[in-house]
Every structure is written in C-alpha cells, then in structure tokens.
Motif scaffolding. Sequence first.
Motif, short mmCIF file in Angstrom:
data_model
loop_
_atom_site.label_atom_id
_atom_site.label_comp_id
_atom_site.label_asym_id
_atom_site.label_seq_id
_atom_site.Cartn_x
_atom_site.Cartn_y
_atom_site.Cartn_z
N ARG A 1 -8.36 -7.34 7.79
CA ARG A 1 -8.87 -6.20 7.03
C ARG A 1 -8.02 -4.97 7.31
N VAL A 2 -7.94 -4.08 6.30
CA VAL A 2 -7.16 -2.85 6.40
C VAL A 2 -8.07 -1.69 6.03
N PHE B 1 -10.35 -2.76 2.79
CA PHE B 1 -9.83 -3.87 2.01
C PHE B 1 -10.14 -5.18 2.73
N SER C 1 -9.98 -9.39 3.47
CA SER C 1 -8.93 -10.39 3.59
C SER C 1 -8.97 -11.33 2.39
N LEU D 1 0.82 -1.21 0.00
CA LEU D 1 0.00 0.00 0.00
C LEU D 1 0.86 1.26 0.00
N ALA E 1 -13.20 -4.99 -2.36
CA ALA E 1 -13.15 -4.03 -1.27
C ALA E 1 -14.42 -3.19 -1.26
N THR F 1 2.66 -2.57 5.04
CA THR F 1 1.21 -2.78 4.94
C THR F 1 0.87 -3.25 3.53
N VAL G 1 -2.27 -4.98 0.92
CA VAL G 1 -3.71 -5.18 0.73
C VAL G 1 -3.91 -6.08 -0.48
#
Length: 620
Positions: A541-542, A609, A611, A467, A591, A497, A499
């Motif tokens: 999740r992000v 986002f 998983s 990301l 997403a 990080t 995604v």
Amino acid sequence: MRSFARIKVRGIPLWGWAAAAVLYVVAAASAAAFAWQRSIESIAEVGSHRLDLYAAALRSELGRYETVPGIVARQDSVRALLHAEPGAARAALLPEVNRYLEAVNGDTGGLAVDVIDRQGEVIAASNWNQALSFIGTNVSYRPYFLDALARGSGRFFGIGTNTGVPGLYFASAVLDAGKPAGAVAVKVSVDAFESAWRSPGEAAMVVDGNGVIVISTVPAWKFAALTPITPERQRQIEASKQYAGRAVALLPHQKLDRWSASARFARYPDWTRPGHDKRFLELSRPAPQAGDSLMVLLDVEPAMRQLRTAFAFVTALFMIAGLYALYATQRRRAIAEKLKGQDALREANDHLEATVAERTAELTAANAAMQREIAERARTEQELVHAGKLAVLGQMAAGLTHELNQPLGAIRTLSDNARSFLERNQQPLAIANLERISKLVDGMAVLTGELKTFARKSDVQPVAVSLDDAVAHALLIYEARLRDKDVQLDVRIPAGTTVWAEPSQLQQVLVNLLGNALDAVADEPQRSIAIEAHDADQPGRVLFSIADSGTGIAPEVLPHLFEPFVTTKPRGRGLGLGLAITSRLVLGFGARIFASNRPDGGAQFTIEFMSMTETGVVDG
C-alpha cells in the motif's frame, strides 16, 4: 300430435336449433368475458406504468428540495441570525441572510425559503423585498414547523395563508448545541405535476392523509374529499389552516366491484360532460409523500368496445355457420324437390352469397379496428421507454459537463503558454505544450466515450501508474497559478513510486485536489503546499497526501465534505461537486480518500492506494 324430436324448422330439427342457441350463448358470453378480462388487464397495466412514472416524478422532483432546508440550516449566517438577540444585532445580520435565501430560492426554483425563530415567527425570507413578504408571519401552528422542532424535519401540504397558493413545505431544524434554535422551511409548487400528468381520457391525483385531493389533473376536483372528514379531523385542519379556510366538500363518487388488490371499478363525475358520471378503473398506491396516495382513473370504454367487438365477432361466426347450415339444407331440399324450379334455387343462392359478403365485410372492419388499437398501444409503450432514456441522458450530461471543465481550463492555460513561447521563439517549449494539449484532448475523448455505455456502468481497469509522473502533470497544469501566487511547493515522492489506478482518472483526482489546495492558500500571507508519498504500514500500500497552509475545514463540514453540493468556498465559486466526484473516482479504482485538519493549521487530503491483490486487479 307430432313428436318433439320430429318438429323441424326450415328442414332442421327443433332440438338442433335449441342446441345451436345454447352453444351461441355460451360462446358469446365466453368471448365477451375473455375480451373484457384482457382489455381490463391491459388498461390496468397501463395504469400501473402511469403510477410508476408519477411516483418517480414525485420522488425525483421532491428529492431535489428535501435536502435544501438542511443545507440552508447549516449556514453560519443563518445560525448566527437565530442566535442573535432581536434588535440591532439581528438587524445587522438580516440583509445578508435575506439575500442568501433569495439566491437559494432562485437556484432551486421553489416558491419561498424562510428562516423561522423558535416562537414560529418568520425573521428572514427569500421574498424580503416583495410587497407580500413573509417576514413577520407567525407559523407556529403549522405542522411542518412543529415537526421540525420535535423531530428535526417536517413535511406538510397546505395552502399559503398569505398568498392562497397551494404548495408542499419541507422544514429542517437549526440546531444550537444539540437543541433547536429555529427552523428553515422551503415551499414548493405542485402546479408542474398537474400540467405534466394531464392526459385525455384519464385523471391523475394525489390524495393526502385527510382523504382530500391536493394535486389533480381535473381542476374542479382539487381540495374535494374522497372520504367524509370527522369532526375531530376537521378541528385539526382548522387549527393548522391547511386549506386556508376553504370548505372541503365531498366529491360525489361510488365505489363498485374490486378488480385486484390495487384496482377497482368506480363511478366518478365525467369532467368532459358536466352533470354526467362515468365508470372508471381506479388504481392507487402510496405516494413518496408519507401518508399520501397516488390515484389514477382510467376510462373503461376501450374495454367495452373490445367486449362489443368480441360479441359481434362470435355472432357473425354463428350467423355464417347458420347460414351455411341453411344453405346446405336448402340445397338438399332443392335436389330432393326439383319441381320447385331452378329460378327459386338461384335466387336463394344469390341472396345467401350477398349476406355472407356483408358479414365478412363487418368482420374485416372489426379486425382492422383491433389492429389499429394494438399499434396505438405499442406506440404508447415506445414513448414511455423514450421518456425514461431522456431522463438518464440528462443525468449523464450533467456529470460529464463537470468532468470536462478541468481539462478545458488546462487546455486554455497550455495554449496561452504555447503562444507566449512562440512569441519568444521558444519553439521546443511550445511544441511540448501542444503535445500536452493533445493528451488532454485524448483524455476528454475518453470521458465523452462514457456516453456509449448508456444503460450500464463502465468498468474501471486499474494499471500500474507512475505517481511522480501524474503529480508532475497536475503541477504543470497549475504552473502559472503556482508562480503568480508565489506558492512554496514541497514535493517528496520517491522515484519509481507506482500505484494501482486508472491513469486519466488519477490525473483528474490530482488536478482536483491541487486546485482545491491552491484555492485554500490564495488569500493567506504564508502560501505553501506539501505533496508527499510513502509506503504504508501494510505491504503493497502507498499513502499519498496533499497538505496546504490554509484555514482548514470547519468541524461541522468535515463529516459531509465528500457529499454532493457541500462546499466551503464562497457563493458563486463552487457547486460542491468536485470532491464528491473525486471520491467516486478514487473508490472506482479501489483506493480510499480521507480529509483532516493539520495540528499546525491547514487541511490535508490523504489517499491510501490498495495493492493489486486487494483490489482484485489482474495485470495482463
């Protein structure tokens, strides 16, 4: 007297001739009926395809205009004009609204766009600067205006009382505190349908709920009725001035046998020969316009030709069989009666062969005609398929053009920077910019590759994407704007990080959102943008967000922000497609995207986002 069974004609018993005659009648009738059945089925199939095309054309063309009144009705200037009291306050707002309506009408290609107050008076119009302006006209008697006030929207076909030009009206109410303060109406011309549908040997038309032909490829039939109009209905038509005072005459025609649930035979005037009528196959179905119906009249003469061809074919076969039977009889009689001489036998044989050759030539000609007709039908079907492909290519080209605008702008910015670096002898920085340009070109090649998937939607294959690298790429594209506008940037993305997304589409999403944030703070005294990412409450999740210090998003626009053609930018600076495309891309790799206003001012866009397990993606 001789027994009936012993009577012979040319050596064949009379009962044999009677049996052959009965067999011929049965065979000829069956062949003619079969040919007629197949031909009418083919004509009906062509007519059904025609109706499909006409219905799709109506649905597509009218769909372009149906949402225009609702969009115009949400404009602040239009709402302010209707809310203002007549006089100086309304006069001050009128020029801006008139110019806006004129621009909308020019962009959509309609006949007129009007703003109507609650009393039915047109107070602003797209033709405000023309000699025959609609401003001041009262349309309170028109059904589309009454339906818009009562139900929120209305549709109506009628002839303009000022211009005498027929068209289809779409209307939408302008709501003030949940109550109608007025309406916006759009008038659309239907002349393009009549030109596009016109085809030799057939007639296409749209019949409204009154039974009156309002669209027709035969000009003389327009505004003629197919069913008698009752006195009550006549009073309603006169009250709404639907046909601008024109007398509605009954079109002389006759309904005949029904062929199927949606097709029947009927006699209509022959528009190619005035004073004559003709038999047609009439097909109809409901039109996209509520209460209306689509009709097409197809000439049945090709079926009559097929019937005559089948009849001639059976006749020729029986004639050949009869001739061969006579030939065999004559031959046996000639053998039995040798005294009649060889000359008579030779003459009869020559005559028989000439007759057979003549009938065979007729059969060959009939077969060639049938082959030409089959080829013509196949060519027609190919043209229909080609027309459908052109329509889909048009839609794909429109979407692809918008997708390429952002990379092209980035390429121009990077190439300008590379030239500046080269002029300052900063070769490593110039080479780095050229490499980024190469990556952008590769990304554009991925976009143009979508044209290869002409008839199916491409599958998105998410992978683990860094990301912070994607954000850095987007920031690099807008590096010059960030520096020139002195934007305070706050980026908080933990290192490492990742995604689940499609890399090129993720970069496109970030570029779109960052560009919108830059536009939002461009004219603000305090210009700041915050970019942040952190783990969501649910594992795997992000949450990623971009927030700006702009004026935020209007509450009435917020629920519709990701719909096509919805934009908060001034006219000429956006089409309202960027966020709609961004939403489609985000949903494409599993997403979700949200928009909100921050408590301390400004707008914030958040992407959640999913998983790998939730998106159903298997790495491999």
